[in-house]
Scaffold this motif. Structure first.
Motif, mmCIF file in Angstrom:
data_model
loop_
_atom_site.group_PDB
_atom_site.id
_atom_site.type_symbol
_atom_site.label_atom_id
_atom_site.label_comp_id
_atom_site.label_asym_id
_atom_site.label_seq_id
_atom_site.Cartn_x
_atom_site.Cartn_y
_atom_site.Cartn_z
ATOM 1 N N LEU A 57 59.550 9.339 34.844
ATOM 2 C CA LEU A 57 58.534 9.733 33.786
ATOM 3 C C LEU A 57 57.489 10.420 33.301
ATOM 4 N N ALA A 58 56.289 9.966 34.398
ATOM 5 C CA ALA A 58 55.550 10.520 34.706
ATOM 6 C C ALA A 58 55.222 12.206 35.147
ATOM 7 N N SER A 59 56.119 12.396 35.775
ATOM 8 C CA SER A 59 56.454 14.310 36.455
ATOM 9 C C SER A 59 56.766 14.724 35.486
ATOM 10 N N SER A 60 57.455 14.324 33.931
ATOM 11 C CA SER A 60 58.226 15.237 32.728
ATOM 12 C C SER A 60 56.455 15.202 32.164
ATOM 13 N N ARG A 114 49.675 20.028 38.123
ATOM 14 C CA ARG A 114 50.896 20.611 39.000
ATOM 15 C C ARG A 114 50.395 19.159 40.305
ATOM 16 N N LYS A 115 49.648 18.633 41.014
ATOM 17 C CA LYS A 115 49.186 17.972 42.163
ATOM 18 C C LYS A 115 49.363 16.446 41.618
ATOM 19 N N ALA A 116 49.273 16.093 40.237
ATOM 20 C CA ALA A 116 49.670 14.763 40.261
ATOM 21 C C ALA A 116 50.365 14.763 40.073
ATOM 22 N N MET A 117 51.796 15.734 39.643
ATOM 23 C CA MET A 117 53.074 15.701 38.990
ATOM 24 C C MET A 117 53.930 15.758 40.763
ATOM 25 N N GLU A 118 53.567 16.494 41.563
ATOM 26 C CA GLU A 118 54.081 16.619 42.849
ATOM 27 C C GLU A 118 53.601 14.594 44.049
ATOM 28 N N ALA A 119 52.780 14.177 43.452
ATOM 29 C CA ALA A 119 52.714 13.259 44.164
ATOM 30 C C ALA A 119 53.705 11.974 43.105
ATOM 31 N N SER A 120 53.352 11.909 42.371
ATOM 32 C CA SER A 120 54.835 11.256 41.200
ATOM 33 C C SER A 120 55.399 11.161 41.448
#
Length: 86
Positions: free
Chosen positions: A43-46, A68-74
């Motif tokens: 859900l975080a990546s969304s 984007r970096k946070a999304m990749e980490a998620s």
């Protein structure tokens, strides 16, 4: 929330209030970033994707890179959880 901001941004741009449009897009990004911080990895990546799109539309490249970096980490965290389940 997202749809309402998008409509408001469209109106602001039409009447030449570009600073207000940018401010609202940045606020949308911050809102979805906060939501992502409270959610599980998928859900975080969304939510981070919505934030990234808002920052991109506002012209804020630094925040685009950060989210984007946070999304990749998620997404990576979710992959790690799936591997642990096996």
């Amino acid at each position: 929330t997202e749809a309402a901001v998008k409509r408001l941004v469209k109106v602001y741009r039409r009447v030449g209030r570009h600073d207000d449009a940018r401010r609202n897009l940045e606020r949308l990004g911050k809102t979805f970033e906060h939501f992502a911080s409270l959610a599980g990895p998928m859900l975080a990546s969304s939510a981070l994707q919505v934030a990234t799109n808002a920052y991109r539309e506002s012209g804020n490249r630094d925040d685009v890179k950060r989210t984007r970096k946070a999304m990749e980490a998620s997404i990576g965290a979710e992959g790690d959880r799936e591997i642990e389940k096996q």
